[in-house]
Every structure is written in structure tokens, then in C-alpha cells.
Scaffold this motif. Structure first.
Motif, PDB file in Angstrom:
ATOM      1  N   VAL A  25     -34.196   1.232   2.835  1.00 13.08           N
ATOM      2  CA  VAL A  25     -34.245   1.147   1.366  1.00 13.08           C
ATOM      3  C   VAL A  25     -35.589   1.636   0.846  1.00 13.08           C
ATOM      4  O   VAL A  25     -36.649   1.200   1.306  1.00 13.08           O
ATOM      5  CB  VAL A  25     -34.002  -0.302   0.894  1.00 13.08           C
ATOM      6  CG1 VAL A  25     -34.011  -0.369  -0.637  1.00 13.08           C
ATOM      7  CG2 VAL A  25     -32.671  -0.838   1.440  1.00 13.08           C
ATOM      8  N   ASN A  26     -35.528   2.554  -0.146  1.00 14.78           N
ATOM      9  CA  ASN A  26     -36.722   3.113  -0.775  1.00 14.78           C
ATOM     10  C   ASN A  26     -36.581   3.006  -2.289  1.00 14.78           C
ATOM     11  O   ASN A  26     -35.569   3.419  -2.850  1.00 14.78           O
ATOM     12  CB  ASN A  26     -36.900   4.584  -0.380  1.00 14.78           C
ATOM     13  CG  ASN A  26     -37.117   4.744   1.119  1.00 14.78           C
ATOM     14  OD1 ASN A  26     -38.231   4.647   1.605  1.00 14.78           O
ATOM     15  ND2 ASN A  26     -36.026   4.990   1.855  1.00 14.78           N
ATOM     16  N   CYS A  27     -37.595   2.419  -2.931  1.00 17.06           N
ATOM     17  CA  CYS A  27     -37.541   2.173  -4.376  1.00 17.06           C
ATOM     18  C   CYS A  27     -38.693   2.882  -5.085  1.00 17.06           C
ATOM     19  O   CYS A  27     -39.840   2.787  -4.650  1.00 17.06           O
ATOM     20  CB  CYS A  27     -37.627   0.682  -4.667  1.00 17.06           C
ATOM     21  SG  CYS A  27     -36.462  -0.322  -3.721  1.00 17.06           S
ATOM     22  N   PHE A  28     -38.371   3.565  -6.178  1.00 19.34           N
ATOM     23  CA  PHE A  28     -39.374   4.212  -7.011  1.00 19.34           C
ATOM     24  C   PHE A  28     -39.438   3.461  -8.332  1.00 19.34           C
ATOM     25  O   PHE A  28     -38.438   3.394  -9.054  1.00 19.34           O
ATOM     26  CB  PHE A  28     -39.018   5.680  -7.250  1.00 19.34           C
ATOM     27  CG  PHE A  28     -38.794   6.455  -5.981  1.00 19.34           C
ATOM     28  CD1 PHE A  28     -39.864   6.899  -5.226  1.00 19.34           C
ATOM     29  CD2 PHE A  28     -37.509   6.715  -5.528  1.00 19.34           C
ATOM     30  CE1 PHE A  28     -39.664   7.595  -4.043  1.00 19.34           C
ATOM     31  CE2 PHE A  28     -37.295   7.407  -4.347  1.00 19.34           C
ATOM     32  CZ  PHE A  28     -38.376   7.845  -3.592  1.00 19.34           C
ATOM     33  N   VAL A  29     -40.588   2.869  -8.624  1.00 26.45           N
ATOM     34  CA  VAL A  29     -40.715   2.075  -9.843  1.00 26.45           C
ATOM     35  C   VAL A  29     -41.861   2.599 -10.696  1.00 26.45           C
ATOM     36  O   VAL A  29     -42.839   3.143 -10.188  1.00 26.45           O
ATOM     37  CB  VAL A  29     -40.915   0.578  -9.520  1.00 26.45           C
ATOM     38  CG1 VAL A  29     -39.691   0.015  -8.818  1.00 26.45           C
ATOM     39  CG2 VAL A  29     -42.158   0.362  -8.677  1.00 26.45           C
TER      40      VAL A  29
END
Length: 359
Positions: A25-29
Motif C-alpha cells: 500500500v502506497n498513499c500520496f497525501v
């Protein structure tokens, strides 16, 4: 299949940026306008050789620059794969796999299966049949090279037939024999494409219904129905019976390029009678069914991109989707969101490793 790293040069709002990714899982915030969606689009670009959001290739070059490069390093079936998509103004786009350029972009489709869920998907419900045909074609083409080739040939011949009809009108002339050559080719290809679409929809419907039930947690009846002029008559007969209409319109008015899928809730179109929540559940079910179908057909787990999904769905639906991701049937996931705390809370509930990129 895992995307290990991504390098961007002059792509949209990025001048130069590199990322090393988690295998799950990779999240860009970050705030709106910072480029979160652009990163997801770059990943999409590597799979399809084009943008999901902007079909005009040159507009993906950063303002004031002359070119862009998107460079991705993958691990697939124990092999290292390097994909580069590049474009220089005034030149043709280039797609390279392991330093070798593709002669035909269509040869790359399906090599890196991918599904994106985005607010832009609402066009599948609100816009015309063209969007829904593209959806069908996009799903089938990722695992069926012959179908994609037939589709490319059909559209090429269709363009030639339309150009001939326009020429006849401009020159105030008509030659039925010249049209017959195109009619034969369109009829043959159209029958093959129609059959593949028919078989696909029959296999896709139960997968879609299962996903809709899981996401919505409702017992409401939803359905998909394949609409095609070829359901009742051969394209050969249709082309002959519509020749006078085609002469007047100066384009081909019948064929598989007029196909559509009816999206219904109960017995009525979801576009008019579905609530916002029902429409959102319908769209996500379509996309997750697309994911399942491509995985089963290709034997490769697609990469899944979730663009701005937390802002567009209520908390319960997001929790259900995250819960599905917890299943080992999913592979690598990329998420964009405006709130770091909300994203971190959601992914911590998933018993998978994750990485959060603050932009």
C-alpha cells in the motif's frame, strides 16, 4: 507484479521527482493541486502509454518545457522490467520496454494490467455510449490481444468508409461497389467483436453483482444489459439496409461502434433514478469487477489506483473497500487523499505494509 520505483521528469507539475514504493500500500497525501493525481496518472501512463485524464499528449508536458519522461521499474514473475514513456514536442511518443522501443503501442497493452478508480469514472454513468464502450474494450483488451487487433482494424476501416461517404457527397457521385469492399471487412470484424463483447458481458455480470452487494450492503436489484444492433441482425444486412441513411449523414450509422451497456437499478436507468450513494457503489463495483476479471483472464494481479476516493465516498463504503484490500487477492495499491490522518487511520486497519508520501 510490483512497481518498485517511479521517476518523473517534466511530467505535468513535476520538474523532477523520484519515488521508491512499498510492495503493498502506497498513499500520496497533501492539499489539492499539489500533484497527487498526477502521480497516479503517471503510473497509469506506464501501463497504457497515455494519460487517463488528458488525451492530448503534449499537455502532459510541464509548462515551459519541451519534453516529459515517465520511468518505472517493475518486478514481474521474477523478472525486472523497465518501462519508459517519453514525449518531445513535435515528435511521436515513445514507449520502451527494457531499452527497446515498441513499434506498435498496442503490443504493450495488457503487459502491466492496471485498474483505476477515480471521480472521473462518473462519466460512465452520465456521458454517452462512447464512454461505456471504452470501458468494455479496455477490460477485454488487457487480456485479449486478438480482440484489440480486431478493434483497431475495425476503427480504421470505419474511418475509411466514412471518408468515402463524405467524398461521394462532396463530389455528388456514388459507387456502391466501392462501399461493398468496406462492408465486407466491417461485417467480418464486427461479428467477431460483437461475439467477444457478448461473452464478456455474460461472464462479467455475476462478478459485478457480487462486488455491488459487498460494497453497498444493500439488497437492491442492479443490472447490466448489453445493447447492440447486432443482437438481432447481421452487420452485413444492417449496412445494406441503411445505405441511403448513410449517404445523407455522410457517416456509418450502424455497427458495433454504436454498442452500449444499460446500467440499471431496479428496472430503471441508474443515471436518472439512482441516488449519489447508489451511483458511487455502482461505479466502484464496476471497477472492482474489472479488477477481478482482468486478474482471472491474464493470470496477473493488476495494480489498483484509488484516486481521491476518501473525499468522494462515505466512511462506511471506504471501510468496506479497505477491508477488501486486506484480502490477499489484491496486490499493490496506490491511494491519493487530502488528509494524512484519515488515510493513515484507514490503512492501519489493513494488515499490510504501507508507505505514506507527504507532498
Amino acid at each position: 507484479m510490483i512497481l518498485k520505483s517511479l521517476n518523473l521528469v517534466n511530467y505535468k507539475n513535476f520538474d523532477s521527482r523520484s519515488f521508491e514504493f512499498n510492495k503493498k500500500v502506497n498513499c500520496f497525501v497533501g492539499p489539492n493541486g499539489i500533484g497527487k493525481t498526477n502521480i497516479l496518472d503517471a503510473i497509469y501512463h506506464l501501463s497504457f502509454g497515455k494519460s487517463y485524464f488528458n488525451p492530448i499528449a503534449s499537455q502532459n508536458i510541464k509548462h515551459g518545457e519541451e519534453f516529459f519522461v515517465v520511468d518505472g521499474n517493475y518486478s514481474k514473475e521474477d523478472r525486472e522490467e523497465k518501462i519508459i514513456v517519453s514525449l518531445k514536442k513535435g515528435h511521436k511518443k515513445i514507449i520502451k520496454r527494457n531499452a527497446k522501443a515498441y513499434e506498435r503501442f498496442s503490443d504493450h497493452i495488457g503487459f502491466l494490467p492496471l485498474v483505476i478508480i477515480s471521480p472521473a469514472d462518473r462519466d460512465l454513468i452520465t456521458e454517452g455510449s462512447d464512454m461505456r464502450r471504452k470501458f468494455i474494450d479496455g477490460v477485454i483488451s488487457q487480456s485479449d490481444k486478438i480482440y484489440l487487433e480486431h478493434l483497431i482494424q475495425y476503427n480504421k476501416i470505419l474511418g475509411q468508409r466514412n471518408a468515402l461517404l463524405k467524398y461521394f457527397s462532396n463530389q455528388n457521385t456514388f459507387d456502391i461497389n466501392a462501399l461493398e469492399v468496406y462492408n465486407e471487412q466491417l461485417s467480418d470484424l464486427g461479428a467477431k467483436i460483437h461475439q467477444k463483447r457478448k461473452v464478456f458481458i455474460e461472464a462479467f455480470i455475476p462478478v459485478f453483482l457480487k462486488q455491488y452487494k459487498a460494497i453497498s450492503n444493500q439488497n437492491e436489484m442492479v443490472s447490466l444489459e448489453y445493447k447492440s444492433q447486432l443482437n438481432n441482425q447481421s452487420l452485413e444486412i444492417l449496412l445494406k439496409s441503411h445505405i441511403n441513411k448513410d449517404r445523407v449523414l455522410q457517416y456509418t450509422s450502424v455497427g458495433i461502434h454504436k454498442d452500449d451497456i444499460e446500467l440499471n437499478i431496479g428496472e430503471y436507468p441508474i443515471k436518472k433514478f439512482g441516488s449519489q450513494g447508489q451511483q458511487k457503489s455502482f461505479l466502484i463495483a464496476l471497477k472492482l469487477a474489472q479488477f477481478d476479471f482482468i486478474k482471472s483472464q491474464s493470470g496477473t494481479t493488476p495494480i489498483l489506483l484509488l484516486d481521491d476516493i476518501f473525499d468522494k465516498l462515505d466512511e462506511q463504503r471506504v471501510e468496506r473497500i479497505i477491508g477488501m484490500v486486506n484480502d490477499d487477492s489484491f496486490g499493490q495499491l496506490f491511494i491519493s487523499d487530502t488528509h494524512a490522518e484519515r488515510t493513515e487511520k484507514a490503512v492501519k486497519n489493513v494488515h499490510q505494509s504501507f508507505e505514506i508520501f507527504q507532498l
